[in-house]
Scaffold this motif. Structure first.
Motif, PDB file in Angstrom:
ATOM      1  N   ALA A  19       0.807  -1.220   0.000  1.00  0.00           N
ATOM      2  CA  ALA A  19       0.000   0.000   0.000  1.00  0.00           C
ATOM      3  C   ALA A  19       0.842   1.273   0.000  1.00  0.00           C
ATOM      4  CB  ALA A  19      -0.943   0.000   1.200  1.00  0.00           C
ATOM      5  N   GLU A  20       2.050   1.221   0.547  1.00  0.00           N
ATOM      6  CA  GLU A  20       2.894   2.421   0.640  1.00  0.00           C
ATOM      7  C   GLU A  20       3.838   2.561  -0.553  1.00  0.00           C
ATOM      8  OE1 GLU A  20       2.202   4.584   2.876  1.00  0.00           O
ATOM      9  OE2 GLU A  20       0.890   3.291   4.048  1.00  0.00           O
ATOM     10  N   LEU A  21       3.609   1.763  -1.586  1.00  0.00           N
ATOM     11  CA  LEU A  21       4.460   1.789  -2.773  1.00  0.00           C
ATOM     12  C   LEU A  21       4.414   3.162  -3.439  1.00  0.00           C
ATOM     13  CD1 LEU A  21       6.177  -0.265  -4.416  1.00  0.00           C
ATOM     14  CD2 LEU A  21       4.179  -0.572  -5.853  1.00  0.00           C
ATOM     15  N   LEU A  22       5.577   3.734  -3.693  1.00  0.00           N
ATOM     16  CA  LEU A  22       5.664   5.014  -4.396  1.00  0.00           C
ATOM     17  C   LEU A  22       5.778   4.795  -5.900  1.00  0.00           C
ATOM     18  CD1 LEU A  22       8.192   6.791  -2.001  1.00  0.00           C
ATOM     19  CD2 LEU A  22       5.708   7.112  -2.106  1.00  0.00           C
ATOM     20  N   ASN A  23       6.579   3.822  -6.300  1.00  0.00           N
ATOM     21  CA  ASN A  23       6.714   3.479  -7.717  1.00  0.00           C
ATOM     22  C   ASN A  23       7.419   2.140  -7.835  1.00  0.00           C
ATOM     23  OD1 ASN A  23       9.730   3.889  -8.113  1.00  0.00           O
ATOM     24  ND2 ASN A  23       9.147   5.909  -7.367  1.00  0.00           N
ATOM     25  N   SER A  51      14.987 -13.282 -17.543  1.00  0.00           N
ATOM     26  CA  SER A  51      14.652 -12.977 -16.158  1.00  0.00           C
ATOM     27  C   SER A  51      13.898 -11.654 -16.118  1.00  0.00           C
ATOM     28  CB  SER A  51      15.903 -12.900 -15.288  1.00  0.00           C
ATOM     29  OG  SER A  51      16.725 -11.833 -15.699  1.00  0.00           O
ATOM     30  N   VAL A  52      13.391 -11.336 -14.942  1.00  0.00           N
ATOM     31  CA  VAL A  52      12.700 -10.072 -14.732  1.00  0.00           C
ATOM     32  C   VAL A  52      13.287  -9.440 -13.474  1.00  0.00           C
ATOM     33  CG1 VAL A  52      10.483  -9.015 -14.126  1.00  0.00           C
ATOM     34  CG2 VAL A  52      10.567 -10.791 -15.858  1.00  0.00           C
ATOM     35  N   GLU A  53      13.602  -8.159 -13.566  1.00  0.00           N
ATOM     36  CA  GLU A  53      14.077  -7.414 -12.402  1.00  0.00           C
ATOM     37  C   GLU A  53      13.027  -6.363 -12.071  1.00  0.00           C
ATOM     38  OE1 GLU A  53      18.409  -6.138 -11.571  1.00  0.00           O
ATOM     39  OE2 GLU A  53      17.436  -4.377 -12.428  1.00  0.00           O
ATOM     40  N   ILE A  54      12.573  -6.345 -10.817  1.00  0.00           N
ATOM     41  CA  ILE A  54      11.565  -5.383 -10.380  1.00  0.00           C
ATOM     42  C   ILE A  54      12.207  -4.505  -9.309  1.00  0.00           C
ATOM     43  CG2 ILE A  54       9.275  -5.064  -9.381  1.00  0.00           C
ATOM     44  CD1 ILE A  54       8.582  -7.892 -10.382  1.00  0.00           C
ATOM     45  N   LYS A  55      12.243  -3.194  -9.577  1.00  0.00           N
ATOM     46  CA  LYS A  55      12.799  -2.222  -8.644  1.00  0.00           C
ATOM     47  C   LYS A  55      11.641  -1.454  -8.017  1.00  0.00           C
ATOM     48  CE  LYS A  55      16.687  -1.720 -11.719  1.00  0.00           C
ATOM     49  NZ  LYS A  55      17.157  -0.943 -12.846  1.00  0.00           N
ATOM     50  N   CYS A  56      11.612  -1.397  -6.694  1.00  0.00           N
ATOM     51  CA  CYS A  56      10.496  -0.799  -5.968  1.00  0.00           C
ATOM     52  C   CYS A  56      10.979   0.264  -4.995  1.00  0.00           C
ATOM     53  CB  CYS A  56       9.753  -1.864  -5.171  1.00  0.00           C
ATOM     54  SG  CYS A  56       9.211  -3.267  -6.154  1.00  0.00           S
ATOM     55  N   GLU A  57      10.165   1.296  -4.834  1.00  0.00           N
ATOM     56  CA  GLU A  57      10.417   2.312  -3.819  1.00  0.00           C
ATOM     57  C   GLU A  57       9.125   2.500  -3.045  1.00  0.00           C
ATOM     58  OE1 GLU A  57      12.136   6.844  -3.233  1.00  0.00           O
ATOM     59  OE2 GLU A  57      11.615   6.147  -5.240  1.00  0.00           O
ATOM     60  N   SER A  58       9.246   2.552  -1.721  1.00  0.00           N
ATOM     61  CA  SER A  58       8.078   2.598  -0.851  1.00  0.00           C
ATOM     62  C   SER A  58       8.289   3.612   0.264  1.00  0.00           C
ATOM     63  CB  SER A  58       7.842   1.200  -0.258  1.00  0.00           C
ATOM     64  OG  SER A  58       6.674   1.181   0.513  1.00  0.00           O
ATOM     65  N   ALA A  59       7.206   4.237   0.700  1.00  0.00           N
ATOM     66  CA  ALA A  59       7.255   5.117   1.867  1.00  0.00           C
ATOM     67  C   ALA A  59       7.330   4.257   3.122  1.00  0.00           C
ATOM     68  CB  ALA A  59       6.007   5.995   1.905  1.00  0.00           C
ATOM     69  N   VAL A  60       7.831   4.842   4.213  1.00  0.00           N
ATOM     70  CA  VAL A  60       7.953   4.119   5.485  1.00  0.00           C
ATOM     71  C   VAL A  60       7.087   4.827   6.530  1.00  0.00           C
ATOM     72  CG1 VAL A  60       9.517   3.319   7.289  1.00  0.00           C
ATOM     73  CG2 VAL A  60      10.302   3.399   4.915  1.00  0.00           C
ATOM     74  N   PRO A  61       5.899   4.281   6.808  1.00  0.00           N
ATOM     75  CA  PRO A  61       5.068   4.884   7.855  1.00  0.00           C
ATOM     76  C   PRO A  61       5.695   4.690   9.231  1.00  0.00           C
ATOM     77  CG  PRO A  61       3.813   3.311   6.528  1.00  0.00           C
ATOM     78  CD  PRO A  61       5.254   3.159   6.167  1.00  0.00           C
ATOM     79  N   LYS A  62       5.365   5.567  10.152  1.00  0.00           N
ATOM     80  CA  LYS A  62       5.891   5.469  11.517  1.00  0.00           C
ATOM     81  C   LYS A  62       5.501   4.145  12.166  1.00  0.00           C
ATOM     82  CE  LYS A  62       6.251   8.247  15.676  1.00  0.00           C
ATOM     83  NZ  LYS A  62       5.879   9.505  16.312  1.00  0.00           N
ATOM     84  N   THR A  63       4.358   3.586  11.776  1.00  0.00           N
ATOM     85  CA  THR A  63       3.866   2.330  12.365  1.00  0.00           C
ATOM     86  C   THR A  63       4.526   1.094  11.773  1.00  0.00           C
ATOM     87  OG1 THR A  63       2.048   2.328  10.775  1.00  0.00           O
ATOM     88  CG2 THR A  63       1.614   3.300  12.946  1.00  0.00           C
ATOM     89  N   LEU A 111      12.107   3.319   1.550  1.00  0.00           N
ATOM     90  CA  LEU A 111      12.928   2.131   1.373  1.00  0.00           C
ATOM     91  C   LEU A 111      12.833   1.708  -0.074  1.00  0.00           C
ATOM     92  CD1 LEU A 111      10.989  -0.637   1.145  1.00  0.00           C
ATOM     93  CD2 LEU A 111      10.715  -0.160   3.557  1.00  0.00           C
ATOM     94  N   SER A 112      13.833   1.002  -0.527  1.00  0.00           N
ATOM     95  CA  SER A 112      13.816   0.479  -1.888  1.00  0.00           C
ATOM     96  C   SER A 112      14.351  -0.940  -1.855  1.00  0.00           C
ATOM     97  CB  SER A 112      14.640   1.358  -2.835  1.00  0.00           C
ATOM     98  OG  SER A 112      15.981   1.416  -2.416  1.00  0.00           O
ATOM     99  N   PHE A 113      13.856  -1.734  -2.793  1.00  0.00           N
ATOM    100  CA  PHE A 113      14.328  -3.107  -2.900  1.00  0.00           C
ATOM    101  C   PHE A 113      14.254  -3.543  -4.344  1.00  0.00           C
ATOM    102  CE2 PHE A 113       9.867  -3.190  -1.801  1.00  0.00           C
ATOM    103  CZ  PHE A 113       9.301  -4.172  -2.586  1.00  0.00           C
TER     104      PHE A 113
END
Length: 125
Positions: A19-23, A51-63, A111-113
């Motif tokens: 849900a917190e995914l930015l892109n 193969s497939v490489e998926i790069k993700c960036e997400s917000a980090v909620p305080k919770t 965070l990113s992964f």
């Protein structure tokens, strides 16, 4: 000029909507090898491992975050990945190869992964 609705991507990791995914970016890699010869120059390709490489960036909620990416990376967990894009449901399996966290003054925590996955199976919605 007619207006239209555009696609937005959605990503699920082991059935959990991120849900917190930015892109996220999906790179489909053929794994093919270019063949260059002395006489012809570029002569064609030889098949490689796709193969497939998926790069993700997400917000980090305080919770906390939706999924424990660091633990999945540390334990080399095989993940079920589903994403919706281009009016298709795309499924694959893969591993978290890289995981990074960013914190700073006057900046939202993020965070990113990066996932390394098998080729995607697509189905029309």
């Amino acid at each position: 000029m007619a207006l239209q609705v555009y696609s937005k991507g959605t990503l699920l990791v082991n059935g959990i909507v991120i849900a917190e995914l930015l892109n996220f970016t999906v790179d489909h890699k053929s794994g093919n090898n270019a063949i260059h010869t002395v006489e012809k120059g570029f002569a064609g390709i030889s098949p490689g491992s796709a193969s497939v490489e998926i790069k993700c960036e997400s917000a980090v909620p305080k919770t906390g975050v939706d999924y424990d990416y660091a633990d999945a990376q540390k334990n080399q967990a095989l993940l079920d990945i589903v994403y919706f894009a281009r009016s298709k449901k795309c499924k694959t399996k893969g591993f978290i190869m890289d995981f990074s966290e960013t914190y700073g003054a006057d900046k939202a925590a993020s965070l990113s992964f990066t996932l390394m996955c098998a080729p995607v199976e697509e189905s029309t919605l």
